[in-house]
Scaffold this motif. Structure first.
Motif, PDB file in Angstrom:
ATOM      1  N   LEU A  64      40.340  26.759  25.630  1.00 31.00           N
ATOM      2  CA  LEU A  64      40.344  27.427  26.934  1.00 31.00           C
ATOM      3  C   LEU A  64      41.729  27.400  27.573  1.00 31.00           C
ATOM      4  N   LYS A  65      42.435  26.298  27.445  1.00 32.33           N
ATOM      5  CA  LYS A  65      43.785  26.204  28.024  1.00 32.33           C
ATOM      6  C   LYS A  65      44.743  27.175  27.340  1.00 32.33           C
ATOM      7  N   LEU A  66      44.662  27.263  26.016  1.00 30.27           N
ATOM      8  CA  LEU A  66      45.527  28.195  25.288  1.00 30.27           C
ATOM      9  C   LEU A  66      45.186  29.645  25.629  1.00 30.27           C
ATOM     10  N   ALA A  67      43.885  29.929  25.753  1.00 27.50           N
ATOM     11  CA  ALA A  67      43.466  31.282  26.122  1.00 27.50           C
ATOM     12  C   ALA A  67      43.936  31.637  27.527  1.00 27.50           C
ATOM     13  N   LEU A  68      43.806  30.683  28.449  1.00 24.94           N
ATOM     14  CA  LEU A  68      44.249  30.919  29.822  1.00 24.94           C
ATOM     15  C   LEU A  68      45.754  31.149  29.871  1.00 24.94           C
ATOM     16  N   GLN A  69      46.496  30.376  29.110  1.00 28.76           N
ATOM     17  CA  GLN A  69      47.945  30.540  29.081  1.00 28.76           C
ATOM     18  C   GLN A  69      48.336  31.945  28.632  1.00 28.76           C
ATOM     19  N   GLU A  70      47.690  32.411  27.595  1.00 33.12           N
ATOM     20  CA  GLU A  70      47.980  33.758  27.100  1.00 33.12           C
ATOM     21  C   GLU A  70      47.543  34.819  28.106  1.00 33.12           C
ATOM     22  N   LEU A  71      46.399  34.605  28.748  1.00 37.90           N
ATOM     23  CA  LEU A  71      45.889  35.584  29.702  1.00 37.90           C
ATOM     24  C   LEU A  71      46.780  35.684  30.929  1.00 37.90           C
ATOM     25  N   THR A  72      47.227  34.550  31.454  1.00 39.02           N
ATOM     26  CA  THR A  72      48.072  34.583  32.657  1.00 39.02           C
ATOM     27  C   THR A  72      49.452  35.156  32.349  1.00 39.02           C
ATOM     28  N   GLN A  73      49.944  34.936  31.128  1.00 43.40           N
ATOM     29  CA  GLN A  73      51.250  35.483  30.759  1.00 43.40           C
ATOM     30  C   GLN A  73      51.232  37.002  30.700  1.00 43.40           C
ATOM     31  N   CYS A  74      50.117  37.546  30.215  1.00 42.17           N
ATOM     32  CA  CYS A  74      50.045  39.009  30.092  1.00 42.17           C
ATOM     33  C   CYS A  74      49.522  39.687  31.335  1.00 42.17           C
ATOM     34  N   CYS A  75      48.583  39.010  32.030  1.00 42.91           N
ATOM     35  CA  CYS A  75      47.790  39.731  33.029  1.00 42.91           C
ATOM     36  C   CYS A  75      47.542  38.932  34.310  1.00 42.91           C
ATOM     37  N   GLY A  76      48.321  37.902  34.560  1.00 42.00           N
ATOM     38  CA  GLY A  76      48.077  37.037  35.716  1.00 42.00           C
ATOM     39  C   GLY A  76      48.324  37.677  37.057  1.00 42.00           C
ATOM     40  N   ASP A  77      48.923  38.870  37.059  1.00 38.74           N
ATOM     41  CA  ASP A  77      49.180  39.564  38.322  1.00 38.74           C
ATOM     42  C   ASP A  77      48.255  40.760  38.509  1.00 38.74           C
ATOM     43  N   GLN A  78      47.161  40.809  37.731  1.00 36.09           N
ATOM     44  CA  GLN A  78      46.210  41.910  37.824  1.00 36.09           C
ATOM     45  C   GLN A  78      44.967  41.491  38.619  1.00 36.09           C
ATOM     46  N   LEU A  79      44.186  42.487  39.067  1.00 37.49           N
ATOM     47  CA  LEU A  79      42.985  42.196  39.845  1.00 37.49           C
ATOM     48  C   LEU A  79      41.932  41.476  39.017  1.00 37.49           C
ATOM     49  N   TRP A  80      41.858  41.773  37.715  1.00 35.61           N
ATOM     50  CA  TRP A  80      40.941  41.074  36.832  1.00 35.61           C
ATOM     51  C   TRP A  80      41.487  41.115  35.414  1.00 35.61           C
ATOM     52  N   ALA A  81      41.081  40.143  34.621  1.00 37.97           N
ATOM     53  CA  ALA A  81      41.508  40.093  33.230  1.00 37.97           C
ATOM     54  C   ALA A  81      40.516  39.255  32.433  1.00 37.97           C
ATOM     55  N   PHE A  82      40.433  39.535  31.136  1.00 38.90           N
ATOM     56  CA  PHE A  82      39.429  38.913  30.277  1.00 38.90           C
ATOM     57  C   PHE A  82      39.997  38.775  28.872  1.00 38.90           C
TER      58      PHE A  82
END
Length: 286
Positions: free
Chosen positions: A214-232
């Motif tokens: 989960l931590k690795l997935a979150l890291q990748e998600l925030t790097q690509c999409c952390g400034d968006q309204l939603w991301a998955f």
């Protein structure tokens, strides 16, 4: 008479639009990965028969649970498989998703000995190698909003990181729950927006590997999409998502329900539907 015709056209468009939204919510295909490095199998072989049996069983079992794994065959003809539905989708949605996934993975990865397919509500995987308890983060796929976070969402990045970190730690304590490792949290910030955080791991992971995934997935998600309204993001062993909504213009979110249908894009699509409906009314002069 003219008004009646306009109303009939409007109702037809409205129901067609709602049907399309409903179907796309449960059947969104994200990505398919066919592993070439594992080699291929020949049609009408024992491995092929075992794979067909496995996919059929996974499809049937998705009517009863949101997770299931199975091994069929012996020796070089052994096939391992699993499906995982997002924790709060109902049985009907899970079954429909897994059924579509098993059909498409067989069609898209013909003769491949290993493959994985992601939908918005589920994932299905099979392989000639045992994989259930292994930590893996690739291949993965993610979707995100095209709309950035408003500037008024003060300190959003830090709040997202802190809240998701908290949810990840809490989820690691749920290995023996009804839906292992699944957790949804909704927190309101500044009476301005709600942050909905969702995490889930494959039940065969131990708590430590679940947290790591989960931590690795979150890291990748925030790097690509952390400034968006939603991301998955969906990985082979876990998923992470966040979603925001304007709490000043929306009623309070209901508590999570296991019988509810989960879709991060659901609110956005309903909003689009409402806008289209208003446009149709204006076009028809009603």
């Amino acid at each position: 008479m003219e008004t009646t015709k306009k109303l009939s056209v409007l109702l037809c468009l409205f129901f067609t639009m709602n049907q399309a939204i409903s179907e796309s919510d449960s059947d969104e295909h994200m990505a398919t990965f066919c592993n070439d490095s594992s080699g291929n199998f020949t049609r009408n072989t024992t491995y092929n028969t075992n794979l067909n049996t496995l996919l059929s069983t996974l499809s049937n079992q998705s009517s009863f649970a949101n997770y299931y794994n199975l091994t069929t065959g012996l020796g070089s003809d052994t096939v391992h498989g699993m499906f995982l539905c997002i924790g709060d989708v109902n049985r009907t949605t899970c079954n429909a998703c897994v059924k579509n996934a098993t059909i498409e993975i067989a069609k898209n990865c013909t003769n491949h000995r290993e493959a994985i397919i992601y939908y918005f509500s589920c994932m299905v995987r099979y392989s000639d190698k045992f994989f259930l308890s292994t930590l893996e983060t690739k291949p993965n796929t993610y979707w995100s909003s095209d709309d950035p976070i408003p500037k008024s969402y003060d300190k959003f990045g830090q709040r997202l990181s802190d809240k998701m970190g908290e949810v990840i730690i809490r989820s690691s304590l749920l290995s023996s729950s009804f839906t292992p490792y699944y957790l949804m949290d909704t927190t309101t910030f500044d009476n301005l927006y709600d942050l909905e955080s969702v995490v889930q791991c494959s039940p065969h992971l131990d708590p430590k590997n679940c947290t790591t995934c989960l931590k690795l997935a979150l890291q990748e998600l925030t790097q690509c999409c952390g400034d968006q309204l939603w991301a998955f993001i969906f990985t082979p062993k876990c998923l992470v998502s966040f979603d925001t909504s304007n709490s000043s213009s929306l009623p309070p979110l209901p508590p999570p329900s296991r019988s509810g249908s989960f879709s991060i894009r659901g609110n956005n699509k309903i909003l689009v539907g409402m806008i289209l409906a208003v446009s149709v009314f204006a076009f028809l002069g009603l």
